[in-house]
Write a protein that holds these residues in place. Sequence first.
Motif, PDB file in Angstrom:
ATOM      1  N   VAL A 195      -1.199 -79.679  27.465  1.00 47.95           N
ATOM      2  CA  VAL A 195      -2.175 -79.026  28.351  1.00 47.95           C
ATOM      3  C   VAL A 195      -2.017 -77.505  28.476  1.00 47.95           C
ATOM      4  N   ASP A 236      -5.460 -78.654  31.991  1.00 49.62           N
ATOM      5  CA  ASP A 236      -5.444 -79.643  33.058  1.00 49.62           C
ATOM      6  C   ASP A 236      -4.113 -79.576  33.802  1.00 49.62           C
ATOM      7  N   SER A 263      -3.259 -86.551  31.665  1.00 51.32           N
ATOM      8  CA  SER A 263      -4.101 -85.366  31.832  1.00 51.32           C
ATOM      9  C   SER A 263      -5.350 -85.930  32.510  1.00 51.32           C
ATOM     10  N   ARG A 290      -8.225 -84.995  33.616  1.00 53.19           N
ATOM     11  CA  ARG A 290      -9.590 -84.641  33.218  1.00 53.19           C
ATOM     12  C   ARG A 290     -10.040 -85.474  32.015  1.00 53.19           C
ATOM     13  N   ASN A 338      -2.680 -86.528  41.495  1.00 52.26           N
ATOM     14  CA  ASN A 338      -3.450 -85.367  41.069  1.00 52.26           C
ATOM     15  C   ASN A 338      -4.360 -84.849  42.187  1.00 52.26           C
TER      16      ASN A 338
END
Length: 249
Positions: A111, A156, A191, A193, A226
């Motif tokens: 990322v 991310d 990650s 996203r 997150n």
Amino acid sequence: MGGKSEVPLLDKNGKRIDGRDLEELRPVKMEVGVLKKADGSAYVEWGGNKVIAAVYGPREVLPKHLANPYKAVLKYRYNMAPFSVDDRKRPGPDRRSIEISKISREALERVVMLEYFPNTMIDVFVEILQADAGTRCAALTAASLALADAGIPMRDVVAACAAGKIDGKVVLDLKKEEDNYGEADMPIAISPRTGEIVLFQMDGLMTKDEYMKALRLAVEGARKINEIQKETLKDKYKITNLSGGDNNE
Ligand code: CDP
């Protein structure tokens, strides 16, 4: 980690030793910008885990021969304080901390936009001040926050969480006794996203169905983590005075 435990990990109501439900996370608290000297930093309390992360860079590569003309070199050091566990931990790196550092660095390399900073180095240090299982997940979660706090461009913010199996049941976010006496532990990082899994490990045994359930639980857990990461960063960097006028605070 081994066969079914002699120590009961679930009570007659199906509650865990700390009173949690099977799919419940431990309480989580996060803070960013906790260290003055670091370019970015974060502190995470996750159940009985206390973790601090510091980021330095992009800065000069040392030793120089490690420099890469195409991208920044990312370093990650996971370290357990000697006082972080019940028995004093021998100071310094060991096989376990070298392994955790490697897989965590590889997760972040997915990322962090390393290609923006050729011939530089980004150093990530994570210190485990208090350990109660799941420290690699707490560490990676804190490291990702510290990188964001340092303003390092990322695709991310990586979030991590473990799921596993205790007393024949699939559970989220194992604590120390559950990790020690349970049947399986599976830390992952995502990650959020893209949904890409950037870290995956498993210790112990699960059937295919249990594994599928544990994976779903761990991903859901990481997504909750997150959300807290995003709130923490928003709180820190929210603009309180958009008018640009006098602010005598
Ligand atoms: O912490 P994590 O679950 O990522 O890694 P682990 O190797 O599965 O270790 C689980 C837990 O065992 C740690 O969080 C510590 O609480 C404990 N541990 C310990 O007491 N002494 C060590 N040298 C290593 C781990």
